[in-house]
Design a protein around this motif. Structure first.
Motif, PDB file in Angstrom:
ATOM      1  N   ASN A 146       3.872   4.290  -2.416  1.00  0.00           N
ATOM      2  CA  ASN A 146       4.617   3.378  -1.542  1.00  0.00           C
ATOM      3  C   ASN A 146       3.714   2.498  -0.676  1.00  0.00           C
ATOM      4  OD1 ASN A 146       7.063   4.358  -2.481  1.00  0.00           O
ATOM      5  ND2 ASN A 146       7.119   6.020  -0.984  1.00  0.00           N
ATOM      6  N   ASN A 147       2.395   2.771  -0.722  1.00  0.00           N
ATOM      7  CA  ASN A 147       1.480   2.008   0.135  1.00  0.00           C
ATOM      8  C   ASN A 147       1.568   0.504  -0.091  1.00  0.00           C
ATOM      9  OD1 ASN A 147       0.520   4.093   1.556  1.00  0.00           O
ATOM     10  ND2 ASN A 147      -1.308   4.418   0.315  1.00  0.00           N
ATOM     11  N   VAL A 148       1.885   0.142  -1.322  1.00  0.00           N
ATOM     12  CA  VAL A 148       1.943  -1.276  -1.677  1.00  0.00           C
ATOM     13  C   VAL A 148       2.991  -2.030  -0.826  1.00  0.00           C
ATOM     14  CG1 VAL A 148       3.572  -0.854  -3.553  1.00  0.00           C
ATOM     15  CG2 VAL A 148       2.065  -2.792  -3.682  1.00  0.00           C
ATOM     16  N   LEU A 149       3.932  -1.254  -0.281  1.00  0.00           N
ATOM     17  CA  LEU A 149       4.977  -1.889   0.533  1.00  0.00           C
ATOM     18  C   LEU A 149       4.490  -2.295   1.916  1.00  0.00           C
ATOM     19  CD1 LEU A 149       7.728   0.565  -0.556  1.00  0.00           C
ATOM     20  CD2 LEU A 149       8.094  -1.898  -0.483  1.00  0.00           C
ATOM     21  N   LEU A 150       3.389  -1.676   2.352  1.00  0.00           N
ATOM     22  CA  LEU A 150       2.949  -1.920   3.735  1.00  0.00           C
ATOM     23  C   LEU A 150       2.659  -3.398   3.986  1.00  0.00           C
ATOM     24  CD1 LEU A 150       0.627   1.203   4.253  1.00  0.00           C
ATOM     25  CD2 LEU A 150       3.007   0.901   4.949  1.00  0.00           C
ATOM     26  N   SER A 151       1.824  -3.995   3.109  1.00  0.00           N
ATOM     27  CA  SER A 151       1.467  -5.401   3.348  1.00  0.00           C
ATOM     28  C   SER A 151       2.656  -6.318   3.036  1.00  0.00           C
ATOM     29  CB  SER A 151       0.259  -5.793   2.502  1.00  0.00           C
ATOM     30  OG  SER A 151       0.588  -5.679   1.137  1.00  0.00           O
ATOM     31  N   ALA A 152       3.510  -5.890   2.099  1.00  0.00           N
ATOM     32  CA  ALA A 152       4.675  -6.733   1.777  1.00  0.00           C
ATOM     33  C   ALA A 152       5.590  -6.841   2.995  1.00  0.00           C
ATOM     34  CB  ALA A 152       5.426  -6.147   0.590  1.00  0.00           C
ATOM     35  N   LEU A 153       5.712  -5.743   3.755  1.00  0.00           N
ATOM     36  CA  LEU A 153       6.613  -5.757   4.906  1.00  0.00           C
ATOM     37  C   LEU A 153       5.979  -6.406   6.128  1.00  0.00           C
ATOM     38  CD1 LEU A 153       8.132  -2.177   4.543  1.00  0.00           C
ATOM     39  CD2 LEU A 153       9.275  -4.339   4.081  1.00  0.00           C
ATOM     40  N   GLU A 154       4.672  -6.217   6.289  1.00  0.00           N
ATOM     41  CA  GLU A 154       4.041  -6.714   7.518  1.00  0.00           C
ATOM     42  C   GLU A 154       3.425  -8.107   7.310  1.00  0.00           C
ATOM     43  OE1 GLU A 154       4.181  -4.774  10.213  1.00  0.00           O
ATOM     44  OE2 GLU A 154       2.988  -5.973  11.598  1.00  0.00           O
ATOM     45  N   GLU A 155       2.491  -8.186   6.345  1.00  0.00           N
ATOM     46  CA  GLU A 155       1.784  -9.470   6.149  1.00  0.00           C
ATOM     47  C   GLU A 155       2.551 -10.412   5.237  1.00  0.00           C
ATOM     48  OE1 GLU A 155      -0.588  -6.925   8.088  1.00  0.00           O
ATOM     49  OE2 GLU A 155      -0.164  -6.451   6.011  1.00  0.00           O
ATOM     50  N   LYS A 156       3.641  -9.909   4.673  1.00  0.00           N
ATOM     51  CA  LYS A 156       4.462 -10.707   3.742  1.00  0.00           C
ATOM     52  C   LYS A 156       3.660 -11.138   2.519  1.00  0.00           C
ATOM     53  CE  LYS A 156       7.816 -10.458   6.716  1.00  0.00           C
ATOM     54  NZ  LYS A 156       8.704  -9.330   6.588  1.00  0.00           N
ATOM     55  N   LEU A 157       2.757 -10.271   2.109  1.00  0.00           N
ATOM     56  CA  LEU A 157       1.962 -10.514   0.905  1.00  0.00           C
ATOM     57  C   LEU A 157       1.995  -9.263   0.050  1.00  0.00           C
ATOM     58  CD1 LEU A 157      -1.366 -12.213   2.065  1.00  0.00           C
ATOM     59  CD2 LEU A 157       0.459 -13.232   0.693  1.00  0.00           C
ATOM     60  N   LEU A 158       2.318  -9.430  -1.211  1.00  0.00           N
ATOM     61  CA  LEU A 158       2.283  -8.292  -2.124  1.00  0.00           C
ATOM     62  C   LEU A 158       1.005  -8.414  -2.953  1.00  0.00           C
ATOM     63  CD1 LEU A 158       3.932  -5.876  -3.278  1.00  0.00           C
ATOM     64  CD2 LEU A 158       4.767  -7.447  -5.008  1.00  0.00           C
ATOM     65  N   VAL A 159       0.207  -7.343  -2.922  1.00  0.00           N
ATOM     66  CA  VAL A 159      -1.093  -7.412  -3.594  1.00  0.00           C
ATOM     67  C   VAL A 159      -0.964  -6.841  -4.998  1.00  0.00           C
ATOM     68  CG1 VAL A 159      -3.526  -6.752  -3.412  1.00  0.00           C
ATOM     69  CG2 VAL A 159      -2.143  -7.038  -1.338  1.00  0.00           C
ATOM     70  N   LEU A 160      -1.363  -7.641  -5.997  1.00  0.00           N
ATOM     71  CA  LEU A 160      -1.295  -7.195  -7.401  1.00  0.00           C
ATOM     72  C   LEU A 160      -2.688  -6.783  -7.863  1.00  0.00           C
ATOM     73  CD1 LEU A 160       0.978 -10.009  -8.893  1.00  0.00           C
ATOM     74  CD2 LEU A 160       1.655  -7.840  -7.874  1.00  0.00           C
ATOM     75  N   PRO A 161      -2.799  -6.035  -8.948  1.00  0.00           N
ATOM     76  CA  PRO A 161      -4.113  -5.646  -9.442  1.00  0.00           C
ATOM     77  C   PRO A 161      -4.930  -6.882  -9.834  1.00  0.00           C
ATOM     78  CG  PRO A 161      -2.379  -4.482 -10.605  1.00  0.00           C
ATOM     79  CD  PRO A 161      -1.713  -5.509  -9.768  1.00  0.00           C
ATOM     80  N   PRO A 162      -6.265  -6.812  -9.699  1.00  0.00           N
ATOM     81  CA  PRO A 162      -7.113  -7.968 -10.008  1.00  0.00           C
ATOM     82  C   PRO A 162      -6.884  -8.464 -11.428  1.00  0.00           C
ATOM     83  CG  PRO A 162      -8.405  -6.132  -9.149  1.00  0.00           C
ATOM     84  CD  PRO A 162      -7.024  -5.628  -9.343  1.00  0.00           C
ATOM     85  N   ASN A 163      -6.829  -9.784 -11.573  1.00  0.00           N
ATOM     86  CA  ASN A 163      -6.623 -10.379 -12.887  1.00  0.00           C
ATOM     87  C   ASN A 163      -7.028 -11.847 -12.792  1.00  0.00           C
ATOM     88  OD1 ASN A 163      -5.203 -11.856 -15.030  1.00  0.00           O
ATOM     89  ND2 ASN A 163      -4.267  -9.875 -15.456  1.00  0.00           N
ATOM     90  N   ILE A 164      -7.781 -12.302 -13.784  1.00  0.00           N
ATOM     91  CA  ILE A 164      -8.257 -13.677 -13.679  1.00  0.00           C
ATOM     92  C   ILE A 164      -7.191 -14.690 -14.095  1.00  0.00           C
ATOM     93  CG2 ILE A 164     -10.782 -13.407 -13.825  1.00  0.00           C
ATOM     94  CD1 ILE A 164     -10.322 -13.800 -16.915  1.00  0.00           C
ATOM     95  N   GLN A 165      -6.142 -14.220 -14.749  1.00  0.00           N
ATOM     96  CA  GLN A 165      -5.158 -15.156 -15.300  1.00  0.00           C
ATOM     97  C   GLN A 165      -4.066 -15.568 -14.313  1.00  0.00           C
ATOM     98  OE1 GLN A 165      -4.231 -15.011 -19.208  1.00  0.00           O
ATOM     99  NE2 GLN A 165      -6.423 -14.807 -19.502  1.00  0.00           N
TER     100      GLN A 165
END
Ligand SMILES: Nc1ncnc2c1ncn2[C@@H]1O[C@H](COP(=O)(O)OP(=O)(O)OP(=O)(O)O)[C@@H](O)[C@H]1O
Length: 401
Positions: A146-165
């Motif tokens: 559920n950690n992925v929700l922290l930045s989505a709720l606070e910073e309004k950014l959802l972080v995805l796994p690194p990918n060059i595409q």
């Protein structure tokens, strides 16, 4: 434009997007207050957390709120096996694009291009599009997922796994909201909730709906007669109080009893064996005390489920606490017993000399069978002459002695 619709359609096929409209949602002043509070927080930009014991109506309320927000809804169920990729998305193989160029018809030029396919999962889709995410029983998932929700709720950014595409961030849509539900931490299979996550939410503690709300649910869902609905709700609530079954709410039990009675046309009467059996089957396993004690309480409650209790004296009769038996006026033996069923006098006489015996002792002492003993006892209990406590029988102190 068309391609846009196509992509959207593909999203809708690949993930579960609901237009929630819980059927038969019952609104009473108690529920309306919860709805008003929750909407106030959601419309102020907060995500909310509905916490409470099983069967208090958290999921139903969450879906109703999602419906009122008027955005498509994405539903996730918390699960020990849930992975981050189930929330945010995953690589789904590769795509190949081939361009055949016949600009000069005698020359064929072919260009091949390979790329990784990325599939948004429900959280990513909801963040991107501004949908409402209902995350039911979220603390059944491991906290790190559920950690992925922290930045989505606070910073309004959802972080995805690194990918060059593609971009590694999804900017969260301003309409995105999460409605979390959870059961208390002492429940089996529940993880501790991260403080950081709860700190970003407004938590509303839910308790069992009030009596009026439960009665309305029985009436609306099963077209139940109001007086029968009152009887069932009060019986279940009283049983739960007496047997300390506070880990779950009585709502599901009341709904189950009502539904089975409705489907099988079972009358809500203490002398109906099917009704007594049904109450035992639904309620006894939920009691936090010994089975024999719970059975005793249930029998005592059912014995007082007289026709008067469903009639005009319903409120008064249902409010008699089990532990404090009513004081009956003093009567002569003939007046008070006024035998209406066989063996009543004999049973009463036996109990006067043998306090605290079980039904089986009465059967063998008087040479009668279980049906005769129970029938006689039930009649004596209804007359306030005998008390049933902890599966044992006593002559009432306010009776004839
Ligand atoms: N406002 C309501 N109107 C109609 N039915 C309701 C309402 N609230 C709850 N119910 C009914 O009560 C039952 C229990 O509700 P629900 O499943 O939402 O509880 P819960 O708290 O989410 O339970 P759990 O924690 O076990 O998942 C369901 O059958 C549901 O349909």
């Amino acid at each position: 434009m068309f391609l846009g619709y196509l992509v959207c359609f593909a999203f809708f096929l690949l993930t579960i997007v609901l237009q929630t409209r819980p059927k038969g949602f019952v609104n009473t002043p108690f529920i309306d207050r919860l709805v008003t509070r929750s909407l106030r927080y959601l419309r102020s930009g907060f995500s909310i957390h509905l916490r409470g014991p099983a069967g208090t109506g958290k999921t139903t309320l969450a879906l109703h709120l999602a419906d009122l927000l008027n955005r498509p809804t994405v539903l996730i169920f918390g699960d020990e096996q849930l992975k981050s990729s189930d929330l945010i998305g995953t690589q789904s193989g590769y795509h190949r694009k081939q361009v055949v160029d016949r600009f000069i018809h005698s020359v064929v030029k072919i260009e091949d291009e390979f790329g990784e396919n990325w599939l948004d999962s429900r959280l990513t889709l909801a963040c991107r599009e501004g949908f409402t995410l209902v995350y039911d029983e979220f603390n059944r998932s491991r906290p790190e997922v559920n950690n992925v929700l922290l930045s989505a709720l606070e910073e309004k950014l959802l972080v995805l796994p690194p990918n060059i595409q593609r971009s590694e961030y999804v900017r969260v849509h301003p309409e995105f909201r999460v409605i979390f539900t959870s059961n208390p931490a002492e429940y089996c299979g529940i993880h501790d909730t991260q403080d950081a996550l709860v700190d970003r939410l407004v938590t509303i503690e839910l308790e069992e709906p009030d009596e009026l709300s439960e009665i309305e649910m029985l009436v609306c869902k099963y077209s139940f007669d109001r007086r029968d609905a009152e009887t069932i709700v009060r019986l279940v609530k009283r049983f739960h109080q007496e047997t300390e079954s506070d880990k779950t709410s009585g709502l599901r039990s009341a709904l189950a009893i009502a539904k089975i009675c409705q489907v099988h046309d079972i009358p809500i009467r203490s002398d109906c064996e099917a009704f007594r059996d049904l109450c035992g089957d639904v309620l006894l396993s939920r009691a936090a005390i010994s089975l024999s004690k719970a059975q005793g309480y249930l029998d005592a409650l059912l014995d007082r489920l007289t026709p008067e209790m469903t009639g005009e004296n319903a409120d008064r009769a249902a409010d008699i606490p089990v532990k404090n038996q009513p004081e009956s006026p003093r009567k002569s033996p003939e007046e008070a017993i006024a035998p209406t069923v066989a063996y009543e006098l004999e049973i009463y006489d036996y109990l006067q000399h043998n306090h605290g015996v079980r039904v089986s002792a009465i059967e063998s002492a008087l040479g009668i069978d279980r049906v005769e003993a129970v029938r006689g006892l039930r009649s004596l209990i209804q007359k306030g002459l005998v008390v049933h406590k902890d599966a044992r029988l006593y002559v009432s102190s306010s009776g004839l002695d």
